[in-house]
Design an enzyme around this catalytic site. Structure first.
Site, mmCIF file in Angstrom:
data_model
loop_
_atom_site.group_PDB
_atom_site.id
_atom_site.type_symbol
_atom_site.label_atom_id
_atom_site.label_comp_id
_atom_site.label_asym_id
_atom_site.label_seq_id
_atom_site.Cartn_x
_atom_site.Cartn_y
_atom_site.Cartn_z
ATOM 1 N N ILE B 104 0.820 -1.207 0.000
ATOM 2 C CA ILE B 104 0.000 0.000 0.000
ATOM 3 C C ILE B 104 0.861 1.267 0.000
ATOM 4 C CG2 ILE B 104 -1.925 -1.188 1.129
ATOM 5 C CD1 ILE B 104 -1.134 0.195 3.763
ATOM 6 N N LYS B 105 2.122 1.149 0.353
ATOM 7 C CA LYS B 105 3.063 2.282 0.366
ATOM 8 C C LYS B 105 2.437 3.554 0.937
ATOM 9 C CE LYS B 105 6.143 0.599 -3.310
ATOM 10 N NZ LYS B 105 5.429 -0.604 -3.770
ATOM 11 N N ARG B 106 1.720 3.411 2.040
ATOM 12 C CA ARG B 106 1.127 4.572 2.673
ATOM 13 C C ARG B 106 2.181 5.270 3.536
ATOM 14 N NH1 ARG B 106 -2.346 3.059 -0.821
ATOM 15 N NH2 ARG B 106 -4.531 2.764 -0.261
#
Lengths: 308, 308
Positions: B104-106
């Site tokens: 998700i690379k949040r």
């Protein structure tokens, strides 16, 4: 869309954006209870509560403001029903003529970055049809992966006439851990700012680029430098109000034309009714408190700009 | 969850993860047509197609692999119905005993980062109830905002015994634009790697930390250095196969104990049937082609590790 943002700012004389970041704890009890009565204490109930909360605030402020910035994390925490409320909020604000900046801080590479760009700013092909999933007007983008992460967004922005704001110097206390590190004597955020100017030169609106930058109100001196590094980029400025930034800190984020910056306030507006200053409105009239907080913020920034 | 990941790796003897990143163009015509016949050429139809595609691949490979890594962007591009398919995929893989790494690379700050952590790894409070929105086991996190962005994830990981992989050195060609910049003679990614080791020391499993790192297979020499900088962190290694990495490039990502790395392949597995090498399976038997591609990948990595 950058042209529409500027038009909206000129029309309202308010270079601000309201951050629609509804924590459930901001939503007054009567709104929560009504939603829970209908949907139970479920994700759907929570999503309904934040949607109704947003709607009332938008109804009470849309004539005063050019744009809103929903923070997708606050919706994503409620799973799929939260994302339904996010999309509904985006659509409703657009119906009201507002520019919607999706604060999504996405960033990946190649086809993955393109998928984010398509999902949030573009249209996805399904057989012979096309659909716009979340259809924001702008999105925030994280630059850590470099040009490979940003260029797919530029492509979609060009096609759709939409825009992005790239994180350059964020408003939080620890933003310096990596962003302030010196590279040949200059901080990383300046290097990122230069890339923003370079990427932005490829996608110009009438007077400003489709590519803006995020620079925190809490770092006014850095804002002054970055303003010069990216003369054609709008700066989205978080950190006003609750995070400590004030109108007088913000003047250097603007260009001589009075444009070039848009200042965000989230909690300070949407949870205004919880502040002592606006306590007289009461939780019943939370949206009126938000309207007054918008008026006060606009006056603060306007005063600071006139005094410079 | 890091303990379960290690257990699964030992059980399968396969330090790999299958990237469930279903572009619609990977989904064979018969699967698309069946979905469109039921739901039309709609977002729901597209979501049904990628879900059925995923399900068949998981059914054909789950006994061979420890983990999957769905890339949320590929679902998010289909709006809300795409997010429904994402959640369904996460739940199905967990039912099959797989560890799910949400790619998700949040990354944000404070309460916003906490909302992401809650939505993806934790549970959100709604009145007197609690719900897990997307309930992945691990999530990938972007470090650009510094400790303020990471610590809320650590808090949720500690509570839920889940984990994160922080982007350190990504696999893409332009990852060096910012990540390789020298700070006092050392590249930024090393500084980020040191922080990963520091953050990770606060949340230890039996032998490895809850906090891992992402380092691209395409940069084996950097992987060698980073392996030493973060001895207790699992390294999630993208870039194998389609992006050019091979088994022999990967040996230095592993520790002496044969653990410490998990290698991702997405397109190379899920779209294997499109490669000449697996063309004999045909589009009808795409899931069998994926199974063979998993077997070949495991053999390649196993061979390289034995030869070191």
């Amino acid at each position: 869309m950058i042209n529409k943002l500027i038009e909206n700012i000129k029309k309202t004389n308010a270079p601000i954006v309201v951050g629609l970041d509804p924590m459930l704890s901001y939503v007054p009890q009567q709104v929560q209870q009504k939603a829970f009565a209908e949907y139970g204490e479920t994700l759907e109930g929570a999503a309904e509560a934040i949607w109704q909360f947003n709607k009332a605030i938008v109804d009470a402020t849309y004539d005063l403001i050019p744009a809103v910035k929903p923070q997708v994390a606050m919706y994503e925490q409620f799973g799929v029903p939260g994302m339904v409320a996010y999309e509904k909020t985006v659509a409703y604000c657009q119906e009201k003529g507002l520019v919607v900046i999706g604060d999504i801080k996405r960033g990946d590479i190649g086809s993955t970055s393109e998928a984010y760009a398509i999902g949030h700013l573009g249209q996805v092909q399904v057989g012979s049809k096309k659909y716009a999933g979340f259809h924001e007007d702008f999105a925030t983008v994280n630059p850590y992966l470099g040009s490979d992460g940003v260029k797919p967004f530029l492509k979609v922005c060009k096609e759709e006439k939409k825009g992005i704001f790239i994180l350059v110097k964020t408003s939080n206390p620890s933003s310096g851990e990596f962003q302030d590190q010196l590279i040949d004597g200059r901080p990383l955020y300046e290097l990122v700012g230069e890339k923003v100017a370079e990427w932005g030169s490829e996608v110009m609106g009438d007077s400003y680029s489709y590519v803006g930058a995020v620079v925190g109100a809490t770092y006014p001196e850095m804002g002054k430098v970055l303003r010069k590094v990216m003369p054609k980029s709008f700066i989205l400025v978080p950190g006003y109000g609750a995070q400590g930034g004030q109108g007088k800190d913000l003047v250097h984020f603007f260009n001589e034309d009075g444009l070039g910056a848009i200042v965000n306030s989230s909690r300070g507006i949407i949870a205004a009714y919880k502040q002592e200053k606006y306590a007289q409105f009461g939780a019943e009239n939370y949206a009126d408190a938000s309207r007054q907080a918008v008026l006060d913020m606009v006056a603060d920034i306007d005063g600071a700009l006139k005094a410079r």
